[in-house]
Design an enzyme around this catalytic site. Structure first.
Site, PDB file in Angstrom:
ATOM      1  N   ASP A  89      -4.835   2.780  -4.778  1.00 52.08           N
ATOM      2  CA  ASP A  89      -5.444   1.487  -5.046  1.00 52.08           C
ATOM      3  C   ASP A  89      -5.394   1.175  -6.545  1.00 52.08           C
ATOM      4  O   ASP A  89      -5.764   2.021  -7.370  1.00 52.08           O
ATOM      5  CB  ASP A  89      -6.896   1.530  -4.562  1.00 52.08           C
ATOM      6  CG  ASP A  89      -7.571   0.179  -4.580  1.00 52.08           C
ATOM      7  OD1 ASP A  89      -7.120  -0.715  -3.849  1.00 52.08           O
ATOM      8  OD2 ASP A  89      -8.562   0.028  -5.322  1.00 52.08           O
TER       9      ASP A  89
ATOM     10  N   ASP B 246      -5.763   6.269   1.717  1.00 54.56           N
ATOM     11  CA  ASP B 246      -6.001   5.458   0.529  1.00 54.56           C
ATOM     12  C   ASP B 246      -6.632   6.328  -0.554  1.00 54.56           C
ATOM     13  O   ASP B 246      -7.541   7.113  -0.272  1.00 54.56           O
ATOM     14  CB  ASP B 246      -6.951   4.304   0.870  1.00 54.56           C
ATOM     15  CG  ASP B 246      -6.389   2.957   0.460  1.00 54.56           C
ATOM     16  OD1 ASP B 246      -6.063   2.811  -0.726  1.00 54.56           O
ATOM     17  OD2 ASP B 246      -6.265   2.062   1.315  1.00 54.56           O
TER      18      ASP B 246
ATOM     19  N   GLU C 287      -0.430   0.641  -5.555  1.00 48.25           N
ATOM     20  CA  GLU C 287      -0.729  -0.788  -5.637  1.00 48.25           C
ATOM     21  C   GLU C 287      -0.817  -1.150  -7.114  1.00 48.25           C
ATOM     22  O   GLU C 287      -1.624  -0.574  -7.850  1.00 48.25           O
ATOM     23  CB  GLU C 287      -2.048  -1.100  -4.932  1.00 48.25           C
ATOM     24  CG  GLU C 287      -2.396  -2.588  -4.994  1.00 48.25           C
ATOM     25  CD  GLU C 287      -3.846  -2.884  -4.659  1.00 48.25           C
ATOM     26  OE1 GLU C 287      -4.095  -3.956  -4.107  1.00 48.25           O
ATOM     27  OE2 GLU C 287      -4.728  -2.051  -4.963  1.00 48.25           O
TER      28      GLU C 287
ATOM     29  N   HIS D  60      -4.593  -6.034   4.011  1.00 53.06           N
ATOM     30  CA  HIS D  60      -6.023  -6.322   4.155  1.00 53.06           C
ATOM     31  C   HIS D  60      -6.536  -7.291   3.100  1.00 53.06           C
ATOM     32  O   HIS D  60      -7.657  -7.791   3.225  1.00 53.06           O
ATOM     33  CB  HIS D  60      -6.815  -5.007   4.083  1.00 53.06           C
ATOM     34  CG  HIS D  60      -6.692  -4.327   2.759  1.00 53.06           C
ATOM     35  ND1 HIS D  60      -5.531  -3.726   2.338  1.00 53.06           N
ATOM     36  CD2 HIS D  60      -7.584  -4.171   1.741  1.00 53.06           C
ATOM     37  CE1 HIS D  60      -5.714  -3.222   1.129  1.00 53.06           C
ATOM     38  NE2 HIS D  60      -6.946  -3.479   0.734  1.00 53.06           N
ATOM     39  N   ASP D  61      -5.754  -7.539   2.041  1.00 55.97           N
ATOM     40  CA  ASP D  61      -6.168  -8.456   0.975  1.00 55.97           C
ATOM     41  C   ASP D  61      -5.460  -9.803   1.045  1.00 55.97           C
ATOM     42  O   ASP D  61      -5.710 -10.668   0.206  1.00 55.97           O
ATOM     43  CB  ASP D  61      -5.868  -7.836  -0.399  1.00 55.97           C
ATOM     44  CG  ASP D  61      -6.850  -6.744  -0.775  1.00 55.97           C
ATOM     45  OD1 ASP D  61      -7.989  -6.769  -0.276  1.00 55.97           O
ATOM     46  OD2 ASP D  61      -6.479  -5.851  -1.557  1.00 55.97           O
TER      47      ASP D  61
END
Length: 560
Positions: free
Chosen positions: A199, A98, A256, A329-330
């Site tokens: 991210d 990440d 993302e 994860h979100d």
């Protein structure tokens, strides 16, 4: 169609805090991941995406980084991480890390220096502004509720934080900051990693004036996203990143990008433009949200999902590349969200997997998805850990006097902690995740839903995922074929046709808990040769003109 290893891969996302704890402190760690690599190899995945393991005060579960080149103590040491990378590579798998560079932690050295004085050399690494008429510099709202600005008493100026106040936004207008980030990226790539998941990377360019957002209802704070999503210099920054860093390595990159549309995504992912390979977009993840955001619930209309998926499948075909996901994860657990986790958990989980893995793009599996893990209903708000949930509950219930039961229902359906309960390895205490007290409670259904029983059961969701992954490796049409939607107006089935070099793939899925009659559209010419997979094991018929589909039934035919 240009072929590439990252197009043909299947990615598995690990959220390390919740994956496997090796030392009994209740927190998943790097050695716990190493213990389970053979499980992942057995599943057949090619790439592991590791959510942040960097040094962090953990305000937002590691997405607030205080040192980009150290490992968080909770997770282990740099030596542990290096061993993990070696063990992954020795199994012929790859690792992507990440990259969180829209913001840092407020405990990062850059920020602790930046806040000291207005003429500090690091001041311009962040976005500082004086107040306006005794208030914040503008009316933007933080993604986690409240103002996106925090007053710092040391210099009596505000800094911007699109997320938590402990996550100040970095100032990408500053070339020195950008160079520091590129050097850090090269440092990790030279260690041997195989790419980055970036991210909220489309937030890094802001409209320089940082104007107030339109506010027709006169609210205190409103979303300023139009001024920081896909901003004026975003393509320039990403092309510079490609030139300075990415071009020198054979790696995978996925950005993302909340709020990105198909037209923008073709710019980001067109390889000739030298930016990124894939984006994570959220359009299909917002379809069960009413106006006002994710906490305002509405049922999914299947026609909306078809329209969204089809737009992305056809819009990026031959130009860019799709990332395929239903969980991360979100996001809440998809079997609880778009399936039926009560009566048809196994069937609906397999159906959703079929629907996703037969599309064009690179599929992403989130930990526990492959065994059909479900949403959780904790009894009290005190048992939740996620900053987004806790801030929203405070704003709506404690400060806003809204009905707590209604707010809790939204959390049960949409809260991020649904994805963060510990991985359910077996039926032992704490699901085999830890011998200690887990950092967040385990979903009580672990005795029925766990990896050990799934691996033993040849008809489990786990083995179905294995089969889907193998089919993708065997049949080029699944990776590269083009896409045509069937029955666009049906609210019951989601079916489509893939075509490549004279071969055809027919994918049929029933999104309901009812039996339905499915017919092949008259204008579609398809002769089935082989049934590749189906989630009801007792049906091997090659009849496709008219089929009685059982609840959540899925089937895939290869033909011409």
């Amino acid at each position: 169609m240009q072929k590439a290893w990252w197009k043909e891969s299947v990615v598995y996302q690990i959220y390390p805090r919740s994956f496997r704890d090796s030392n009994g402190d209740g927190i998943g760690d790097i050695n716990g991941i190493i213990e389970k690599l053979d499980y992942l190899k057995g599943l057949g995945i090619d790439v592991i995406w590791l959510s942040p393991v960097y040094q962090s005060p953990n305000d937002d579960n590691g997405y607030d980084i205080s040192d980009y080149q150290q490992i968080m103590n909770d997770f282990g040491t740099m030596e542990d991480w290096e061993k993990l990378l070696d063990e992954i590579h020795s199994r012929d798998m790859k690792l992507i890390m990440d990259l969180v560079v829209n913001h840092s932690s407020d405990e990062h050295y850059w920020f602790t220096e930046s806040r000291k004085s207005k003429d500090n050399p690091y001041r311009d690494y962040y976005i500082w502004r004086p107040g306006k008429d005794g208030k914040e510099p503008n009316n933007w709202e933080s993604t986690f509720s409240g103002s996106a600005w925090e007053l710092d008493p040391v210099t009596d100026e505000y800094y911007l934080h699109i997320f938590s106040k402990k996550q100040p936004d970095l100032n990408w207008e500053n070339p020195k900051l950008r160079q520091e980030i590129y050097d850090m990226m090269k440092w990790w790539l030279d260690k041997g990693i195989d790419g980055f998941r970036m991210d909220v990377i489309n937030f890094i360019s802001k409209v320089p004036e940082l104007p107030d957002a339109p506010n027709p209802n006169g609210e205190k704070y409103v979303s300023g996203s139009r001024y920081f999503m896909n901003g004026p210099r975003i393509h320039e920054f990403l092309q510079e990143m490609h030139r300075e860093v990415l071009a020198g390595y054979d790696i995978m990159t996925v950005g993302e990008m909340p709020g990105v549309n198909v037209e923008e995504a073709t710019l980001y992912t067109n390889l000739e433009r030298n930016e990124l390979q894939m984006v994570f977009q959220f359009e299909h993840m917002d379809l069960d949200s009413a106006p006002g955001g994710k906490w305002n619930l509405k049922p999914l209309d299947l026609r909306d999902l078809k329209q969204s998926i089809t737009k992305w499948q056809t819009g990026l075909h031959g130009v860019g590349w799709n990332s395929l996901y239903l969980n991360n994860h979100d996001q809440p657990r998809v079997v609880s969200r778009f399936g039926d986790d009560q009566h048809y958990r196994v069937e609906s989980a397999k159906m959703l997997a079929t629907f996703l893995h037969m599309l064009q793009g690179t599929p992403y599996i989130y930990q526990g998805e492959e065994i059909g893990m479900t949403n959780v209903r904790f009894e009290s708000i005190d048992e939740y850990k996620d900053i987004e949930i806790l801030n929203m509950y405070k704003e709506k219930v404690i400060d806003g006097n809204e009905n707590p039961e209604k707010v809790m229902e939204s959390i049960y359906v949409k809260g991020r902690d649904n994805a963060r309960t510990p991985f359910q390895w077996n039926s032992n205490e704490n699901a085999g995740f830890t011998t200690g007290e887990p950092w967040i409670k385990v979903n009580p259904n672990y005795k029925e839903i766990n990896a050990e029983s799934a691996v033993k059961d040849p008809n489990s969701i786990y083995h179905y995922y294995r089969e889907l992954i193998q089919l993708r490796k065997k049949h080029e049409i699944i990776v590269y074929g083009d896409y045509q939607l069937l029955h666009p107006e049906s609210q019951q089935d989601f079916s489509y046709l893939r075509t490549l070099n004279g071969k055809k793939l027919l994918v049929i899925t029933n999104f309901t808990d009812k039996e339905i009659e499915w017919t092949l559209p008259e204008n579609i010419d398809f002769t089935p040769k082989e049934k590749l997979i189906g989630n009801y094991p007792d049906n091997n018929s090659l009849e496709v003109t008219s089929i009685n589909l059982r609840p959540y039934e899925a089937m895939v035919f290869l033909g011409e």
